[in-house]
Design a protein around this motif. Structure first.
Motif, mmCIF file in Angstrom:
data_model
loop_
_atom_site.group_PDB
_atom_site.id
_atom_site.type_symbol
_atom_site.label_atom_id
_atom_site.label_comp_id
_atom_site.label_asym_id
_atom_site.label_seq_id
_atom_site.Cartn_x
_atom_site.Cartn_y
_atom_site.Cartn_z
ATOM 1 N N VAL A 188 52.281 55.053 41.621
ATOM 2 C CA VAL A 188 51.481 56.231 41.976
ATOM 3 C C VAL A 188 50.939 56.154 43.404
ATOM 4 C CG1 VAL A 188 50.865 56.731 39.588
ATOM 5 C CG2 VAL A 188 49.385 55.213 40.929
ATOM 6 N N GLY A 189 51.302 55.098 44.140
ATOM 7 C CA GLY A 189 50.996 55.080 45.569
ATOM 8 C C GLY A 189 49.860 54.191 46.018
ATOM 9 N N ALA A 190 49.365 53.327 45.158
ATOM 10 C CA ALA A 190 48.307 52.410 45.587
ATOM 11 C C ALA A 190 48.874 51.387 46.554
ATOM 12 C CB ALA A 190 47.689 51.703 44.388
ATOM 13 N N GLU A 191 48.237 51.215 47.706
ATOM 14 C CA GLU A 191 48.702 50.239 48.695
ATOM 15 C C GLU A 191 48.054 48.876 48.492
ATOM 16 O OE1 GLU A 191 48.266 51.762 52.637
ATOM 17 O OE2 GLU A 191 49.847 53.277 52.362
ATOM 18 N N TRP A 192 46.787 48.873 48.062
ATOM 19 C CA TRP A 192 46.064 47.625 47.818
ATOM 20 C C TRP A 192 45.399 47.691 46.447
ATOM 21 C CZ3 TRP A 192 45.753 43.170 50.703
ATOM 22 C CH2 TRP A 192 46.261 43.221 52.010
ATOM 23 N N VAL A 193 45.276 46.555 45.797
ATOM 24 C CA VAL A 193 44.504 46.427 44.571
ATOM 25 C C VAL A 193 43.563 45.239 44.741
ATOM 26 C CG1 VAL A 193 46.195 44.938 43.423
ATOM 27 C CG2 VAL A 193 44.603 46.275 42.040
ATOM 28 N N GLN A 194 42.337 45.381 44.226
ATOM 29 C CA GLN A 194 41.346 44.299 44.306
ATOM 30 C C GLN A 194 41.233 43.627 42.949
ATOM 31 O OE1 GLN A 194 37.561 45.304 46.155
ATOM 32 N NE2 GLN A 194 36.453 44.061 44.657
ATOM 33 N N LEU A 195 41.546 42.349 42.897
ATOM 34 C CA LEU A 195 41.393 41.549 41.686
ATOM 35 C C LEU A 195 40.191 40.627 41.883
ATOM 36 C CD1 LEU A 195 45.133 40.686 40.924
ATOM 37 C CD2 LEU A 195 43.703 42.425 39.854
ATOM 38 N N ASP A 196 39.173 40.824 41.067
ATOM 39 C CA ASP A 196 37.930 40.057 41.198
ATOM 40 C C ASP A 196 38.042 38.760 40.410
ATOM 41 O OD1 ASP A 196 36.727 41.927 42.815
ATOM 42 O OD2 ASP A 196 35.668 42.930 41.184
ATOM 43 N N GLU A 197 37.890 37.634 41.112
ATOM 44 C CA GLU A 197 37.999 36.310 40.486
ATOM 45 C C GLU A 197 36.788 35.433 40.807
ATOM 46 O OE1 GLU A 197 39.954 35.473 38.272
ATOM 47 O OE2 GLU A 197 42.015 36.177 38.555
ATOM 48 N N PRO A 198 35.575 35.889 40.471
ATOM 49 C CA PRO A 198 34.394 35.059 40.763
ATOM 50 C C PRO A 198 34.361 33.749 39.988
ATOM 51 C CG PRO A 198 33.800 36.966 39.430
ATOM 52 C CD PRO A 198 35.204 37.184 39.875
ATOM 53 N N ALA A 199 35.123 33.628 38.906
ATOM 54 C CA ALA A 199 35.145 32.350 38.182
ATOM 55 C C ALA A 199 35.589 31.213 39.093
ATOM 56 C CB ALA A 199 36.073 32.443 36.979
ATOM 57 N N PHE A 227 44.327 41.995 47.096
ATOM 58 C CA PHE A 227 43.109 41.477 47.711
ATOM 59 C C PHE A 227 42.355 40.732 46.627
ATOM 60 C CE2 PHE A 227 38.510 42.891 48.804
ATOM 61 C CZ PHE A 227 38.211 41.643 49.320
ATOM 62 N N LEU A 228 42.307 39.424 46.723
ATOM 63 C CA LEU A 228 41.610 38.602 45.749
ATOM 64 C C LEU A 228 40.184 38.363 46.237
ATOM 65 C CD1 LEU A 228 42.979 35.643 43.744
ATOM 66 C CD2 LEU A 228 40.685 35.542 44.708
ATOM 67 N N ALA A 229 39.217 38.946 45.521
ATOM 68 C CA ALA A 229 37.814 38.815 45.890
ATOM 69 C C ALA A 229 37.161 37.743 45.030
ATOM 70 C CB ALA A 229 37.086 40.144 45.706
ATOM 71 N N ALA A 230 36.373 36.889 45.650
ATOM 72 C CA ALA A 230 35.729 35.787 44.924
ATOM 73 C C ALA A 230 34.268 35.694 45.339
ATOM 74 C CB ALA A 230 36.454 34.475 45.200
#
Length: 776
Positions: A211-222, A256-259
């Protein structure tokens, strides 16, 4: 990916989702009450999402560069991820349709429970005051893409002209925070299902790419926490496995892996070696790392704007930190350190804080603007934003020099403390003295403190604020409510009574309004859990108590009954945790100031004849640092501040405390060291899991494991409560056990409260008849 799309120069990790005037809360609660249908709730929520996107663009984020995170949630982001991958406990299988999906009403049922089906457990999100719902996963969990809401919300934004960045909790954190399902065998670890859940994430990423998403943010605070029960080596191996699989998937958005909430430390080399395209670094809680192989090939997203507190801060230092990160990679972006769900929307909504204090603050909107400012400087050079940097520096200097920030008398008092001020004496001797003085029955019953806050109570408080009621008229109304609550407790047969706290808007704000060094907001709402919102106070200066706060209310209540009445205070750690606390001195120093103010209050309560004082510390576990090297110092000052507040009373005065919604095993020794005579804790939603920790630790003080989950509208049956009490008595000596709800009753209605408390008293009487009272 063959070609990585450009990452925005400035972004945020998330934005408040409750609405500027709590529109989502009101709509969700109207849906629960049947006043609106699902279509109207969906329409209200779509309007909030659209307003958020427009606001973020107006504040300086890009409309078509993936800088806006699609981070909306109806209740909780961990619940969203669990529902997305189909992790619905078997007791709720009737809510799942033939395609494995669950509707919005079913989604809320997982969070709130229904009938005999208990809701998912709730606990604190890392070291914040946000609560998440704990997924239940076992070998029988059938993972599948069961919800495409994240895809639909992206396409909704795209249709409105925005290219946003979908956000979801990553697979490692989702599994690491989960608990074994009821069907799971002993020793089962949810993280062992990683290879089964990764195909679902892969399908989701592919759908987003379509559907056209260029970036996705996966939150990995663990990955930043050393307090996760999963061994560190296994957690890092899971991260390596997860992102080697997802990172080599085609087609997919860039990852984009956010921690947030701390530094990645030994997880950083794992991520640097993985195929993910961008890594978020929390540089408020952590520091700029050294060079790591592979890091130069990543977009490094520098989290230099504090997403967890409300101070305007040192913008020049933040820009210099971004410059240091730029030495590690040629591709650098600016962001908040965490999602902005932890802070209110807009400081411009506050009219009563005063110009000086307002100039020191940055709520969510101001932080977005700060990100945009630093991003502009990153692109055009420091000189392009020098005026903004200078203005922030001037505000910081003015704040540190302002009257009240440092109070000589307060500091002299803390400097003069000795070891004797923190110690109360032998518990065994106190227990004998208190038993003789109080004369309580076996398994004494009580509540945690608050009773339901009715519409009439809230209206009276609002009328007082508007000048429509005099102070005397307001006091008379509150006294009438207290008398009603005392009469109700007599009718129910409770043993230790409370006054119900009708005069208190919030357990922290009430004290903040009566202590020097604090300010309170009008519209500074933040989400605590689900539809529950709070207004954290602002602790800006040295703390002292100008006059008694609770004494008159407690004395009046005690005059209405021969039974003991608990004086009710909020403890120093919780006052800090649930406020936006000053960041210009160590937390321990601030905690001691608050503790001394509370010590004075407890002394006045004792002098007025109050024989039981409860000092609530529900946030004790919450503030425990995620890094083990920092935990000993925290436990030292947090426990010390509680003891400083409570150690000045006679041995016959019984000190209670209350803790809730945390994993207690890691701080059980700290709970013992608090040396409270009685500790009440959350235990109902987890079916008394905590009692094994209590038993194994040898905890010998009074303990009240909760038997009524007040965060759910369910009314526990007599049978259910009886079973919980008996389960507690299997592990804890009966002489120690108290019977109480999990938490205060402020958020519940009177009908359910009365029925639940009646069932608790009846169940207690049943157990008393079955079990012989122990001899001390």
């Amino acid at each position: 990916m063959t070609t990585t799309p450009a990452f925005p120069t400035g972004t945020i990790l998330g934005y408040p989702r409750i609405g500027r005037r709590r529109e989502l809360k009101k709509a969700v609660e109207a849906f629960w009450a049947g006043r609106i249908d699902e279509a109207e709730l969906e329409a209200t929520s779509a309007g909030l999402r659209d307003a958020t996107r427009a606001r973020l663009v107006a504040l300086g984020l890009g409309q078509a560069d993936s800088s806006i995170p699609e981070s909306f949630s109806y209740y909780d982001q961990v619940l969203d991820a669990a529902v997305t991958v189909g992790a619905v406990p078997s007791r709720f299988s009737a809510l799942v349709d033939s395609d494995g999906r669950i509707d919005l009403a079913g989604y809320f049922t997982l969070a709130r429970g229904e009938g005999d089906n208990l809701p998912l457990e709730m606990t604190k999100w890392f070291d914040s005051n946000y609560h998440y719902l704990v997924p239940e996963i076992g070998p029988e969990t059938n993972f599948a893409l069961a919800s495409d809401r994240i895809v639909r919300e992206f396409t909704e934004a795209k249709a409105a002209g925005y290219l946003t960045r979908p956000v979801i909790v990553g697979p490692v954190t989702l599994l690491a925070l989960s608990k074994p399902s009821d069907e799971a065998p002993a020793g089962f670890v949810p993280l062992s299902r990683l290879d089964d859940v990764l195909p679902v994430y892969a399908t989701l990423l592919q759908r987003l790419a379509e559907v056209g998403a260029e970036w996705v943010q996966l939150d990995e605070p663990a990955l930043v926490s050393e307090s996760i029960e999963v061994p560190r080596a296994e957690l890092l191996a899971a991260a390596e496995r997860a992102y080697s699989v997802l990172g080599t998937l085609e087609p997919r958005p860039a990852i984009f892996l956010a921690a947030p909430y701390g530094s990645l430390d030994d997880a950083l080399p794992v991520l640097a070696a993985s195929p993910v395209e961008a890594i978020g670094l929390d540089l408020v809680r952590g520091s700029v790392p050294g060079a790591v192989p592979g890091l130069a090939d990543k977009v490094l997203v520098a989290g230099v704007i504090d997403g967890h507190n409300i101070w305007r801060g040192d913008l020049a230092a933040a820009f210099d930190t971004v410059g240091a990160v730029a030495k590690l990679s040629p591709r650098v972006a600016v962001s908040t350190s965490t999602s902005l769900l932890h802070v209110p929307h807009d400081v411009q909504d506050e009219s009563s804080l005063g110009d000086d204090l307002t100039s020191w603050l940055a709520f969510a909107d101001q932080k977005v603007n700060q990100v945009a400012t630093l991003a502009h400087g990153l692109t055009h050079g420091k000189s392009a934003i020098q005026a903004e940097l200078d203005a922030a520096s001037a505000a910081l200097a003015a704040r540190l020099a302002a009257p009240g920030v440092r109070d000589g008398a307060v500091r002299a008092r803390t400097a003069g403390l000795t070891e004797a001020d923190f110690n109360r004496g032998d518990y065994a001797a106190r227990a004998v003295a208190q038993e003789e003085a109080l004369g309580l029955p076996f398994l004494p019953t009580t509540t945690i403190g608050s009773f339901p806050q009715t519409g009439e109570i809230r209206r009276a408080r609002a009328q007082l604020g508007k000048g429509e009621l005099t102070a005397d008229e307001y006091t008379a109304l509150m006294r009438a409510e207290i008398a009603r609550v005392v009469d109700l407790q007599h009718e129910l047969g409770l043993d230790v009574l409370v006054h119900g706290e009708p005069e208190r808007n919030d357990m922290v704000q009430y004290f903040a309004e009566n202590l020097d060094g604090f300010a309170v907001t009008e519209n500074g709402w933040v989400q605590s859990y689900g539809s529950r919102c709070t207004r954290p106070s602002i602790l800006w200066g040295d703390v002292s108590r100008p006059k008694p706060i609770t004494v008159d209310w407690s004395v009046y209540t005690q005059s209405l009954t021969e039974k003991p009445v608990k004086g009710m205070l909020t403890g120093p750690v919780t006052i800090l945790a649930w406020s936006f606390v000053r960041d210009d001195q160590p937390l321990g120093e601030t905690a001691r100031q608050v503790a001394l103010a509370l010590r004075d209050e407890i002394g006045d309560l004792e002098s007025a004849g109050i024989t039981i004082v409860q000092v609530d510390e529900p946030a004790l576990r919450e503030l425990l640092p995620l890094k083990k090297k920092d935990q000993a110092d925290y436990l030292d000052w947090s426990v010390g501040s509680f003891k400083l507040a409570t150690a000045g009373v006679a041995e016959v005065t019984q000190i209670h405390t209350h803790l809730c919604y945390s994993e207690f095993g890691v701080v059980i020794e700290a709970i013992r060291n608090l040396d409270a005579d009685v500790t009440s804790i959350e235990a109902a939603r987890s079916r008394m899991e905590v009692v094994s920790d209590i038993q194994s630790s040898g905890f010998d003080h009074g303990i009240g494991p909760g038997v009524y989950d007040i965060h759910s509208p369910r009314v526990p049956s007599v049978t259910e409560v009886t079973e919980l009490i008996e389960r507690a008595l299997e592990s804890i000596p009966g002489r120690q056990v108290w019977i109480n709800p999990d938490c205060g009753l402020k958020t519940r209605g009177y009908d359910e409260t009365i029925e639940s408390l009646a069932n608790i008293v009846e169940a207690t009487q049943i157990v008393r008849a079955r079990v012989e009272a122990p001899v001390r």
